[in-house]
Write a protein that holds these residues in place. Sequence first.
Motif, PDB file in Angstrom:
ATOM      1  N   GLU A 197      13.130 -13.109  -1.103  1.00  0.00           N
ATOM      2  CA  GLU A 197      13.257 -11.788  -0.485  1.00  0.00           C
ATOM      3  C   GLU A 197      12.986 -10.686  -1.516  1.00  0.00           C
ATOM      4  OE1 GLU A 197      16.638  -8.904   1.555  1.00  0.00           O
ATOM      5  OE2 GLU A 197      17.153 -10.983   1.068  1.00  0.00           O
ATOM      6  N   LEU A 198      13.573 -10.824  -2.700  1.00  0.00           N
ATOM      7  CA  LEU A 198      13.344  -9.840  -3.761  1.00  0.00           C
ATOM      8  C   LEU A 198      11.877  -9.812  -4.187  1.00  0.00           C
ATOM      9  CD1 LEU A 198      16.443 -10.173  -6.106  1.00  0.00           C
ATOM     10  CD2 LEU A 198      15.669  -8.109  -4.950  1.00  0.00           C
ATOM     11  N   ILE A 199      11.298 -10.988  -4.356  1.00  0.00           N
ATOM     12  CA  ILE A 199       9.889 -11.072  -4.771  1.00  0.00           C
ATOM     13  C   ILE A 199       8.991 -10.399  -3.734  1.00  0.00           C
ATOM     14  CG2 ILE A 199       7.954 -12.670  -5.100  1.00  0.00           C
ATOM     15  CD1 ILE A 199       9.936 -14.540  -6.561  1.00  0.00           C
ATOM     16  N   SER A 200       9.226 -10.675  -2.453  1.00  0.00           N
ATOM     17  CA  SER A 200       8.360 -10.086  -1.411  1.00  0.00           C
ATOM     18  C   SER A 200       8.509  -8.567  -1.368  1.00  0.00           C
ATOM     19  CB  SER A 200       8.656 -10.701  -0.040  1.00  0.00           C
ATOM     20  OG  SER A 200       9.951 -10.363   0.387  1.00  0.00           O
ATOM     21  N   LYS A 201       9.715  -8.060  -1.615  1.00  0.00           N
ATOM     22  CA  LYS A 201       9.906  -6.602  -1.620  1.00  0.00           C
ATOM     23  C   LYS A 201       9.199  -5.969  -2.813  1.00  0.00           C
ATOM     24  CE  LYS A 201      14.087  -6.376   1.111  1.00  0.00           C
ATOM     25  NZ  LYS A 201      15.498  -6.044   1.198  1.00  0.00           N
ATOM     26  N   PHE A 202       9.294  -6.604  -3.977  1.00  0.00           N
ATOM     27  CA  PHE A 202       8.606  -6.059  -5.148  1.00  0.00           C
ATOM     28  C   PHE A 202       7.086  -6.198  -5.013  1.00  0.00           C
ATOM     29  CE2 PHE A 202      12.691  -5.946  -7.369  1.00  0.00           C
ATOM     30  CZ  PHE A 202      12.572  -4.727  -8.008  1.00  0.00           C
ATOM     31  N   GLU A 203       6.624  -7.246  -4.347  1.00  0.00           N
ATOM     32  CA  GLU A 203       5.182  -7.382  -4.091  1.00  0.00           C
ATOM     33  C   GLU A 203       4.692  -6.239  -3.205  1.00  0.00           C
ATOM     34  OE1 GLU A 203       4.909 -11.349  -2.467  1.00  0.00           O
ATOM     35  OE2 GLU A 203       4.307 -12.198  -4.397  1.00  0.00           O
ATOM     36  N   ASN A 210       4.707  -3.046  -5.279  1.00  0.00           N
ATOM     37  CA  ASN A 210       3.610  -3.109  -6.242  1.00  0.00           C
ATOM     38  C   ASN A 210       2.262  -2.873  -5.577  1.00  0.00           C
ATOM     39  OD1 ASN A 210       2.985  -3.426  -9.001  1.00  0.00           O
ATOM     40  ND2 ASN A 210       2.329  -5.536  -8.641  1.00  0.00           N
ATOM     41  N   LYS A 211       2.109  -3.439  -4.384  1.00  0.00           N
ATOM     42  CA  LYS A 211       0.865  -3.276  -3.623  1.00  0.00           C
ATOM     43  C   LYS A 211       0.684  -1.820  -3.205  1.00  0.00           C
ATOM     44  CE  LYS A 211      -1.543  -5.209   0.357  1.00  0.00           C
ATOM     45  NZ  LYS A 211      -1.422  -6.083   1.532  1.00  0.00           N
ATOM     46  N   ASP A 212       1.777  -1.186  -2.753  1.00  0.00           N
ATOM     47  CA  ASP A 212       1.711   0.224  -2.338  1.00  0.00           C
ATOM     48  C   ASP A 212       1.393   1.133  -3.517  1.00  0.00           C
ATOM     49  OD1 ASP A 212       2.231  -0.344   0.264  1.00  0.00           O
ATOM     50  OD2 ASP A 212       4.363   0.141   0.186  1.00  0.00           O
ATOM     51  N   LEU A 213       1.961   0.836  -4.656  1.00  0.00           N
ATOM     52  CA  LEU A 213       1.725   1.671  -5.843  1.00  0.00           C
ATOM     53  C   LEU A 213       0.303   1.533  -6.378  1.00  0.00           C
ATOM     54  CD1 LEU A 213       5.086   1.258  -7.764  1.00  0.00           C
ATOM     55  CD2 LEU A 213       4.327   3.247  -6.487  1.00  0.00           C
ATOM     56  N   ASN A 214      -0.273   0.356  -6.191  1.00  0.00           N
ATOM     57  CA  ASN A 214      -1.633   0.111  -6.698  1.00  0.00           C
ATOM     58  C   ASN A 214      -2.712   0.602  -5.740  1.00  0.00           C
ATOM     59  OD1 ASN A 214      -0.797  -1.007  -9.112  1.00  0.00           O
ATOM     60  ND2 ASN A 214      -0.672  -3.066  -8.258  1.00  0.00           N
ATOM     61  N   ASN A 215      -2.318   0.931  -4.507  1.00  0.00           N
ATOM     62  CA  ASN A 215      -3.309   1.430  -3.528  1.00  0.00           C
ATOM     63  C   ASN A 215      -3.483   2.933  -3.653  1.00  0.00           C
ATOM     64  OD1 ASN A 215      -3.910  -1.052  -2.534  1.00  0.00           O
ATOM     65  ND2 ASN A 215      -2.447  -0.953  -0.853  1.00  0.00           N
ATOM     66  N   TRP A 218      -5.703   8.509   9.702  1.00  0.00           N
ATOM     67  CA  TRP A 218      -4.925   7.449   9.039  1.00  0.00           C
ATOM     68  C   TRP A 218      -4.283   7.976   7.754  1.00  0.00           C
ATOM     69  CZ3 TRP A 218      -3.008   2.938  10.454  1.00  0.00           C
ATOM     70  CH2 TRP A 218      -2.548   2.072   9.458  1.00  0.00           C
ATOM     71  N   LYS A 219      -5.036   8.732   6.969  1.00  0.00           N
ATOM     72  CA  LYS A 219      -4.530   9.262   5.701  1.00  0.00           C
ATOM     73  C   LYS A 219      -3.434  10.312   5.903  1.00  0.00           C
ATOM     74  CE  LYS A 219      -8.553   8.355   2.827  1.00  0.00           C
ATOM     75  NZ  LYS A 219      -9.652   8.910   2.055  1.00  0.00           N
ATOM     76  N   GLN A 220      -3.442  10.976   7.058  1.00  0.00           N
ATOM     77  CA  GLN A 220      -2.454  12.017   7.337  1.00  0.00           C
ATOM     78  C   GLN A 220      -1.095  11.443   7.740  1.00  0.00           C
ATOM     79  OE1 GLN A 220      -4.216  14.497  10.306  1.00  0.00           O
ATOM     80  NE2 GLN A 220      -5.623  15.505   8.875  1.00  0.00           N
ATOM     81  N   GLN A 221      -1.060  10.160   8.090  1.00  0.00           N
ATOM     82  CA  GLN A 221       0.211   9.545   8.489  1.00  0.00           C
ATOM     83  C   GLN A 221       1.171   9.525   7.305  1.00  0.00           C
ATOM     84  OE1 GLN A 221      -0.877   5.615   9.814  1.00  0.00           O
ATOM     85  NE2 GLN A 221      -0.639   6.213  11.948  1.00  0.00           N
ATOM     86  N   LYS A 222       2.442   9.709   7.641  1.00  0.00           N
ATOM     87  CA  LYS A 222       3.464   9.622   6.600  1.00  0.00           C
ATOM     88  C   LYS A 222       3.748   8.146   6.330  1.00  0.00           C
ATOM     89  CE  LYS A 222       5.916  13.938   7.267  1.00  0.00           C
ATOM     90  NZ  LYS A 222       7.208  14.558   7.573  1.00  0.00           N
ATOM     91  N   VAL A 223       3.640   7.777   5.073  1.00  0.00           N
ATOM     92  CA  VAL A 223       3.891   6.392   4.683  1.00  0.00           C
ATOM     93  C   VAL A 223       5.323   6.310   4.170  1.00  0.00           C
ATOM     94  CG1 VAL A 223       3.215   4.509   3.151  1.00  0.00           C
ATOM     95  CG2 VAL A 223       1.487   6.058   4.060  1.00  0.00           C
ATOM     96  N   VAL A 224       6.071   5.407   4.745  1.00  0.00           N
ATOM     97  CA  VAL A 224       7.452   5.234   4.307  1.00  0.00           C
ATOM     98  C   VAL A 224       7.445   4.341   3.067  1.00  0.00           C
ATOM     99  CG1 VAL A 224       9.727   4.378   4.951  1.00  0.00           C
ATOM    100  CG2 VAL A 224       8.267   5.427   6.675  1.00  0.00           C
TER     101      VAL A 224
END
Length: 197
Positions: free
Chosen positions: A183-189, A192-197, A12-18
């Motif tokens: 739409e903007l809020i959901s994209k920033f969420e 933000n979620k990806d950056l905090n993980n 799972w960790k080896q997968q490329k995350v877009v």
Amino acid sequence: MDNSNIDFTAIWKQQKVVQPDIVELQNKLNQFKKNNVKKLIFSNILLITTIVLVIFIWYKYQPQYLTTKIGIVLVIFAMTIFLLVYNKQFSSFNKIDDTQTTGNYLKSLTDLKTKQKYIQTTMLSMYFIMLSLGIGLYLYEYTLMMSMFWAIFAYGITLTWISFNWFYIRPKTIKKKQAKLDELISKFEAVNKDLNN
């Protein structure tokens, strides 16, 4: 084949995350901000011009009835109060700049959504009620000079126009604005979620 020794976590960790393109998202946000500031400026020009025109009509034609004067005051008051509250969005848009973190972008957008919801519900309802009442009172003096048919026709056309704006244009505009902001809020969420993980 024995599946008990497979390390799914490592795979799972080896997968490329877009990762979402932050620059593209900031461009969308800047375009959203630019469009809304233009709309704010246009609304200000339109409502201030209308207020000046209403005051000119009051001065030029000197209505005789108190109901007409009260109607004019209500119309001007409705537009002025709406403008004062509507213009508070300028500060929300000014807070959004390219130096913010995604968390701050998200906070700015949710604050803006709260302000817009208040404007679209409470303030717009008060605006329409006061404007409708003001126009109704304003028309009274002039419809007294008409025949019954034309007086009913004048009020009917006015009521139809106000109803069309209230039941068709207002909900459509609100839905469109909310969709863009959501739409903007959901994209920033998501960012933000990806950056905090």
